[in-house]
Design a protein around this motif. Structure first.
Motif, short mmCIF file in Angstrom:
data_model
loop_
_atom_site.label_atom_id
_atom_site.label_comp_id
_atom_site.label_asym_id
_atom_site.label_seq_id
_atom_site.Cartn_x
_atom_site.Cartn_y
_atom_site.Cartn_z
N LEU A 101 0.01 -1.43 0.29
CA LEU A 101 -0.07 0.12 0.54
C LEU A 101 0.69 1.29 0.05
CD1 LEU A 101 -2.97 -1.34 2.19
CD2 LEU A 101 -3.41 -0.43 0.39
N LEU A 102 2.30 1.38 0.56
CA LEU A 102 2.83 2.23 0.66
C LEU A 102 3.62 2.84 -0.79
CD1 LEU A 102 4.90 1.65 3.93
CD2 LEU A 102 3.67 3.53 3.70
N LEU A 103 3.66 1.90 -0.94
CA LEU A 103 4.41 1.71 -2.98
C LEU A 103 3.14 2.11 -3.97
CD1 LEU A 103 6.45 -1.09 -4.36
CD2 LEU A 103 5.14 0.81 -5.39
N PHE A 117 -0.49 8.45 -4.63
CA PHE A 117 -0.49 9.27 -3.89
C PHE A 117 0.32 11.31 -4.26
CE2 PHE A 117 -4.03 7.80 -1.25
CZ PHE A 117 -5.41 8.43 -1.84
N ALA A 118 1.43 10.24 -4.01
CA ALA A 118 2.30 11.52 -4.26
C ALA A 118 2.25 12.67 -5.24
CB ALA A 118 4.12 10.87 -5.23
N TYR A 119 1.33 12.44 -6.37
CA TYR A 119 1.12 13.37 -7.35
C TYR A 119 0.25 14.30 -6.57
CZ TYR A 119 -1.55 15.47 -11.28
OH TYR A 119 -1.80 16.03 -12.38
N THR A 120 0.04 14.70 -5.44
CA THR A 120 -1.14 15.26 -5.40
C THR A 120 -0.24 16.79 -4.44
OG1 THR A 120 -3.47 13.59 -4.50
CG2 THR A 120 -2.92 15.74 -3.38
N LEU A 131 -0.64 5.49 6.34
CA LEU A 131 0.46 5.90 6.71
C LEU A 131 1.06 5.90 4.85
CD1 LEU A 131 2.16 2.82 8.28
CD2 LEU A 131 1.91 5.09 8.76
N GLY A 132 0.59 5.65 3.95
CA GLY A 132 1.18 6.30 2.60
C GLY A 132 0.50 7.66 1.91
N ILE A 133 -0.09 8.52 2.37
CA ILE A 133 -0.61 9.72 2.46
C ILE A 133 0.30 10.56 3.46
CG2 ILE A 133 -2.59 11.46 3.25
CD1 ILE A 133 -4.09 9.29 2.14
N VAL A 163 -0.75 15.81 4.78
CA VAL A 163 0.04 14.83 6.92
C VAL A 163 -1.07 14.74 7.39
CG1 VAL A 163 1.83 14.39 8.35
CG2 VAL A 163 2.38 15.91 6.04
N ILE A 164 -1.92 15.95 7.78
CA ILE A 164 -2.87 16.27 8.81
C ILE A 164 -3.74 14.75 8.52
CG2 ILE A 164 -4.46 16.91 10.19
CD1 ILE A 164 -3.14 19.40 9.24
N VAL A 165 -4.24 14.38 7.59
CA VAL A 165 -4.85 13.39 6.96
C VAL A 165 -4.37 12.50 7.43
CG1 VAL A 165 -6.27 12.50 4.85
CG2 VAL A 165 -6.50 14.76 5.46
#
Length: 417
Positions: A45-47, A54-57, A172-174, A275-277
């Motif tokens: 899931l992290l990957l 989600f890195a795009y956001t 954790l991924g977000i 990060v808060i989310v």
């Protein structure tokens, strides 16, 4: 990157086996412990979600400023990512063999790494669109296929069939993607940040690859932990209410950063909003498992839907910074729980092939994620604010909560017997 270089990368990944020199050198062994299997799922899931999707956001505004990405192209890249996710869900929904799902899972991990690295190598919107499509396709490896594989192993080894710890990987991924961009932005250009994410993805890839066990048919004892297959009515209600959840999720996820960035306290700190989310989401799925033990799964879902409605309504009612941050916390604390509880429940209905059943529900969730932003764009253009879209999301989530009530009554009747 040249063709031979791509070939060497693929050769390396295809050779990763427990008995390979690479595997032995890294000290990795066939998973026999629950923590190893859960770690594999979380890393998947992290990957595939935290990085590939989600890195795009948080990188989107940076790419607009530094890479010349237009607003229109940025929207299309997001759309292609959703389309890739739905394509992956369709593939999972139409694949019955467990061996094929395991193969697709591993292919998805490789695609997650390569599509992330590829984003740093071009400024062509067409190529970016193809890479975002592949990134969306890889997302199903973590969200659906890994979930089914982890559930299969848990049930085969007589562990509680709960995926709360597994789905902590989403939060954790977000948190990872938001914090990484916030820390890297002052020092690295947009493409260097994509390179950094690609290298991080390659590291996370290893436990996700090595520690995910090969699925096997369930024993009679393991099958006893499953639930009776649902009626068509129950499945239709689950599909409909999950569509409503997808609708509410995507509108909140789309606008939460933009809404909070307008507040003086968080102006220019959109990455930290993400990060808060993530901070709220990471432990939430574990907590919702505990709640479900007392209230039943559907009872817990009703609570989660109602709290998410509060998170959607708060930005409409007030501009108070504290209450809007509470909105982000409630959103993070509910959407992963809704996904975790729903997919775990449907997976227990169909233990022989949980990923296929999960994929069918995910299709309704995914369709909502494509339809809702388009609708929201028209409303925002006409009204000049996000409030109208959030009001529609509130109505849809209330409808979804209502659809849960007959399922809750069925669950209470079953628990009473």
């Amino acid at each position: 990157m040249t063709a031979p270089a791509w070939g060497r990368i693929m050769e390396f990944y295809s050779g990763l086996r427990m008995d390979s020199p690479s595997g032995k050198a890294l000290g990795l062994r066939t998973p026999t412990l629950r923590w190893q299997v859960l770690c594999a799922g979380i890393c998947a899931l992290l990957l595939t979600i935290g990085i590939s999707r989600f890195a795009y956001t948080p990188l989107l505004p940076i790419m607009r400023n530094e890479a010349g990405l237009s607003y229109l192209a940025g929207g299309w890249l997001a759309t292609f990512n959703y389309v890739g996710y739905i394509a992956g869900a369709l593939l999972a929904a139409t694949t019955a063999k467990l061996s094929a799902k395991y193969l697709y899972y591993r292919v998805g991990l490789v695609l997650g790494v390569l599509s992330t690295l590829g984003m740093a190598m071009t400024t062509d919107p067409v190529i970016w669109s193809a890479l975002r499509f592949l990134g969306g396709l890889s997302s199903t490896a973590g969200m659906l296929l890994a979930s089914g594989l982890v559930l299969n192993w848990l049930m085969r080894h007589q562990h509680k069939p709960e995926l709360g710890l597994h789905f902590a990987g989403v939060g954790l991924g977000i948190m990872l993607s938001g914090a990484a961009v916030a820390l890297m932005a002052p020092f690295l250009a947009w493409d260097e940040q994509w390179w950094a994410f690609g290298l991080l993805a390659a590291l996370i890839f290893l436990p996700a690859w090595f520690w995910m066990p090969v699925p096997q048919a369930l024993s009679t004892q393991a099958q006893a932990m499953s639930l009776k297959p649902p009626s068509d009515r129950t499945m239709n209600l689950m599909v409909a209410t999950y569509f409503c959840a997808g609708f509410g999720y995507v509108l909140s996820a789309t606008f939460i950063v933009a809404i909070l960035e307008k507040l003086p306290l968080l102006t220019g700190r959109g990455s930290w909003v993400w990060v808060i989310v993530g901070l709220a989401a990471a432990p939430s799925s574990f907590a919702w498992d505990r709640i479900a033990r007392n209230t039943g799964v559907v009872g817990a879902l009703i609570i989660a839907y109602l709290l998410q409605i509060v998170s959607i309504v708060l930005p409409v009612l007030t501009e108070h910074a504290g209450l809007n941050i509470l909105s982000a916390v409630l959103f993070g604390g509910t959407f992963v729980g809704i996904v975790s509880l729903t997919l775990t429940q449907v997976g227990r209905f169909f233990p022989a092939n949980p990923a296929k059943a999960m994929a069918k529900l995910t299709l309704s969730y995914g369709v909502a994620q494509i339809a809702a932003p388009a609708m929201a764009g028209y409303i925002a253009a006409a009204s000049g604010s996000y409030s109208g879209s959030l009001e529609v999301a509130t109505v849809v989530m209330l409808l979804g909560t209502g659809l849960l009530i007959p399922l809750y009554l069925d669950e209470r009747a079953h628990r009473a017997t």
